[in-house]
Design a protein around this motif. Structure first.
Motif: not given
Ligand code: FE2
Length: 472
Positions: A427-452
């Motif tokens: 779960q991702i909460f963006d307090a700057n915009r008061t918005s929420s989303a879900f991110g799907l990450f590559d489990p073995f390269h989470v550093a790259a950020g969400p793929r979806v």
């Protein structure tokens, strides 16, 4: 001088509650076609009524979110659990019941807290249940998320049975295990329950405890249940007598040391107990066996964390360091034969593993961390971390941008064609915009950020525990 490492975090706790059901459209990426099933998440989402405001993150009423993956777009549903507390307070238009960190007058039957049912959600025996910190589970409809009612698990439990929010499920036998602490000052007890795959309670054993400690989670291996008891003590008489919140009735006594109790999971009989330094464990990661050796992976903290869940919106102001640790116990020689702390100390929590490896030898795990740990000032989870016990490395880290926070236990969504690969959802909460989303990450390269990224129609606060229920 304290700084602010969580700008606009107050927005997460003042979001007007929004129940809804709608199709999601990714704002980036494409949802993998192998994902068929439902992701469920529970967490506290209502923090104020008629000008009253809760003080503590654990106080808010539970709202369950479901993301259904399959043919067509991902479908999202949010719905509050209609617990007794929620229904009564909704009708009254104000908070009535004493909460974990806010001392309202009313108690459940004069004996304890009425559960806000806000910690976790799990399927069992063909049904779906939402759980609170301590109390009976509530059955909810797996599709509409309508509340069906409080469950006594076939009449075997009652309204005051201590029952935690962290049941464990053996995927091979279908059994459910759980525990609960009874805090009577004269004789605090650890209760351990075993239900068969049909939901029938097969055993309930009680063990006397040396102290009335607050325990949130436990571990399960093929033969044992594992209980990390920390000297975070609850003065039940003080809670009843003094009109205190639960938080005010707790004290930390590290000099009393911690205990690791190992019980046979079929009979509940005590195998052995280890004396440990006075550290705190909120969540375990996984337990597995090899001959007489029992490996216990967990997140250990220098101090309890619940005091850092307040006062909203200033959370984690002085949060202590924590780290993933692997302990290998020789149950025949009754010795801790190995202890390995991994090099990540940023107050990690909400760890998860590949579901197929539950109770089996694991190395990889995922968790959240707080980058500003060690610096005074409010802060929040802003790192998604992938670590490995076998390589003793914790260096694959997604750092959220400033003002963006992560919530909810990250969960590994396996690819059925290769269940050790897939996606990690968070779960991702963006307090700057008061918005929420879900991110799907590559489990073995989470550093790259969400793929979806799947944006929600309405923002919701960062939540607690989640699970993945694949479609059969
Ligand atoms: Fe938990």
């Amino acid at each position: 001088m304290a700084s602010d490492y969580a700008p606009f975090l107050e927005r997460a706790f003042s979001i007007p509650p929004a129940e809804d059901s709608y199709a999601m459209t990714p704002s980036s990426g494409e949802v993998p076609r192998y994902l068929t099933g439902t992701y469920y998440l529970n967490g506290p989402c209502l923090f104020s009524r008629s000008g009253q405001t809760y003080r503590h993150w654990l106080d808010g009423d539970g709202m369950v979110t479901a993301l259904r993956f399959g043919d067509g777009p991902v479908h999202c549903t949010h719905r509050f659990v209609r617990s007794s507390k929620f229904v009564e307070e909704e009708a009254a238009g104000r908070f009535l019941y004493r909460a974990f960190g806010t001392p309202f007058e009313k108690l459940k039957r004069g004996l304890g807290l009425e559960s806000p049912v806000n910690v976790s959600v799990y399927p069992f025996g063909g049904k779906l249940y939402a759980f609170g910190e301590q109390g009976l589970p509530w059955e909810i409809d797996p599709v509409t998320l309508e509340t069906r009612g409080e469950s006594s698990m076939g009449g075997r439990l009652n309204a005051v049975t201590p029952f935690s929010a962290h049941p464990k499920f053996d995927p091979h036998t279908g059994e459910m295990f759980n525990f609960g602490i009874a805090y009577a000052a004269a004789e605090p007890l650890l209760n351990v329950y075993r239900f068969d795959a049909q939901g029938v309670l097969r055993s309930r054993v009680r063990h006397k405890l040396e102290y009335p400690c607050s325990v949130h989670d436990f571990g399960l291996s093929p033969s044992y249940t594992v209980h990390y008891l920390s000297p975070h003590l609850l003065d039940m008489a003080g809670l009843m007598r003094g009109g205190k919140s639960l938080m005010e009735a707790m004290r930390w006594e590290p000099e009393s040391g911690s205990r690791l109790m190992i019980l046979r999971r079929d009979t509940g009989e005590l195998v052995t107990a280890f004396h440990l330094d006075g550290k705190y464990c909120l969540h375990l990661i996984n337990c597995f066996e090899s001959g007489p050796l029992l490996t216990v992976d967990l997140l250990e903290l220098d101090e309890p964390v619940y005091g850092q869940y307040q006062v909203i919106p200033d959370l984690f102001t002085d949060v202590a360091e924590g780290y993933p640790v692997r302990m290998v116990l020789d149950l025949e020689r009754r010795k801790v034969v190995e202890r390995c702390e991994l090099p990540y100390r940023l107050s990690p929590d909400f760890a998860t593993i590949i579901p197929d490896l539950f109770m089996r030898r694991t190395s990889d795990f995922w968790m959240l961390g707080i980058s500003a740990t060690g610096r005074p000032g409010r802060k929040f989870f802003d790192q998604l971390v992938h670590g490995s016990f076998e390589s003793a490395r914790v260096d694959d880290i997604f750092q959220a941008p400033p003002g963006v926070y992560l919530g909810g236990e990250p969960v590994f969504l396996p690819d059925p064609a290769d269940p050790h690969h897939g996606s990690v959802i968070c779960q991702i909460f963006d307090a700057n915009r008061t918005s929420s989303a879900f991110g799907l990450f590559d489990p073995f390269h989470v550093a790259a950020g969400p793929r979806v990224v799947l944006p929600q129609r309405h923002a919701s606060p960062p939540c607690f525990h989640s699970c993945w229920v694949p479609m059969n």
